[in-house]
Design a protein around this motif. Structure first.
Motif, PDB file in Angstrom:
ATOM      1  N   MET A   1      -7.387   5.272   2.670  1.00  0.00           N
ATOM      2  CA  MET A   1      -6.517   4.456   2.181  1.00  0.00           C
ATOM      3  C   MET A   1      -7.926   3.439   2.619  1.00  0.00           C
ATOM      4  N   SER A   2      -7.943   2.007   1.743  1.00  0.00           N
ATOM      5  CA  SER A   2      -8.950   1.281   2.005  1.00  0.00           C
ATOM      6  C   SER A   2      -7.728  -0.740   2.606  1.00  0.00           C
ATOM      7  N   LEU A   3      -9.122  -1.313   1.947  1.00  0.00           N
ATOM      8  CA  LEU A   3      -8.209  -2.466   2.289  1.00  0.00           C
ATOM      9  C   LEU A   3      -7.392  -3.713   0.762  1.00  0.00           C
ATOM     10  N   PRO A   4      -6.123  -3.568   1.323  1.00  0.00           N
ATOM     11  CA  PRO A   4      -5.551  -3.927   2.344  1.00  0.00           C
ATOM     12  C   PRO A   4      -5.226  -3.494   3.668  1.00  0.00           C
ATOM     13  N   TRP A   5      -4.459  -2.526   3.174  1.00  0.00           N
ATOM     14  CA  TRP A   5      -3.825  -1.601   3.941  1.00  0.00           C
ATOM     15  C   TRP A   5      -5.044  -1.399   5.453  1.00  0.00           C
ATOM     16  N   VAL A   6      -5.761  -1.047   5.634  1.00  0.00           N
ATOM     17  CA  VAL A   6      -6.875  -0.226   6.460  1.00  0.00           C
ATOM     18  C   VAL A   6      -7.756  -0.608   6.871  1.00  0.00           C
ATOM     19  N   TRP A   7      -8.104  -1.665   8.185  1.00  0.00           N
ATOM     20  CA  TRP A   7      -9.428  -2.227   7.999  1.00  0.00           C
ATOM     21  C   TRP A   7      -9.885  -1.685   9.517  1.00  0.00           C
ATOM     22  N   GLY A   8     -11.137  -1.390   9.587  1.00  0.00           N
ATOM     23  CA  GLY A   8     -11.878  -1.333  11.216  1.00  0.00           C
ATOM     24  C   GLY A   8     -11.190   0.518  12.097  1.00  0.00           C
ATOM     25  N   ALA A   9     -10.248   1.250  11.003  1.00  0.00           N
ATOM     26  CA  ALA A   9      -9.929   1.812  11.828  1.00  0.00           C
ATOM     27  C   ALA A   9      -9.961   3.762  11.000  1.00  0.00           C
TER      28      ALA A   9
END
Length: 177
Positions: A1-9
């Protein structure tokens, strides 16, 4: 998954079960945000208690211009289920030193955003910890609900990013080894 669903994780952060998963329908949308913090997990968790006072994001936008307190308020004691947090949430589950789960309180916030549950987990990583926020939100089924979820994920991203960075910086600056 990528933005906007995952950030920095990390993959592990995304795969980890959390309280928000237990308090939300399986069909709800899920977003994960995370930062590394160079401070002990118990100290970082203590800072989550300050969320009862302010959101630690963009104060002009989500705190009516009031400045979020720059000091750890240990006089507040541990967060307890049922307490109001960041004005529009209620603590629903607390695992001391590890996890704080918040649900959107009834009222304007829920009418605007729908059902929202947020889990803050503090995960030891050897040199400090990871502060991981998992959000679950839903407003029914169908294409409009999916569009609403995507809009919430994009809108939350800068706010949560700022909040996590602010809490990490305050925890690091106030921790004396």
């Amino acid at each position: 998954m990528s933005l906007p669903w995952v950030w920095g994780a990390t993959r592990e952060d995304v795969a980890r079960e959390c309280g928000a998963d237990r308090w939300s329908p399986a069909s709800s949308s899920r977003a994960v945000r995370a930062v590394s913090v160079a401070a002990p997990p118990e100290h970082v968790f203590a800072w989550l208690g300050n969320l009862r006072l302010a959101p630690y994001s963009y104060d002009l936008v989500d705190n009516l211009g009031r400045k979020s307190p720059p000091e750890l308020r240990s006089d507040l004691g541990p967060v307890e289920p049922g307490e109001r947090v960041m004005t529009i949430f209620t603590a629903v589950e607390v695992t001391a030193g590890r996890e704080l789960v918040l649900a959107m309180s009834p009222g304007l916030g829920r009418r605007l955003f729908g059902e929202v549950v947020v889990s803050y987990q503090v995960i030891p990583d050897g040199t400090g910890c990871r502060l991981v926020a998992t959000l679950r939100f839903w407003r029914g089924e169908g294409p409009l609900s999916r569009a609403h979820a995507a809009a919430l994920a994009w809108g939350d991203l800068p706010m949560m990013r700022k909040q996590l960075h602010t809490l990490a910086a305050l925890a690091e600056a106030s921790h004396s080894p």
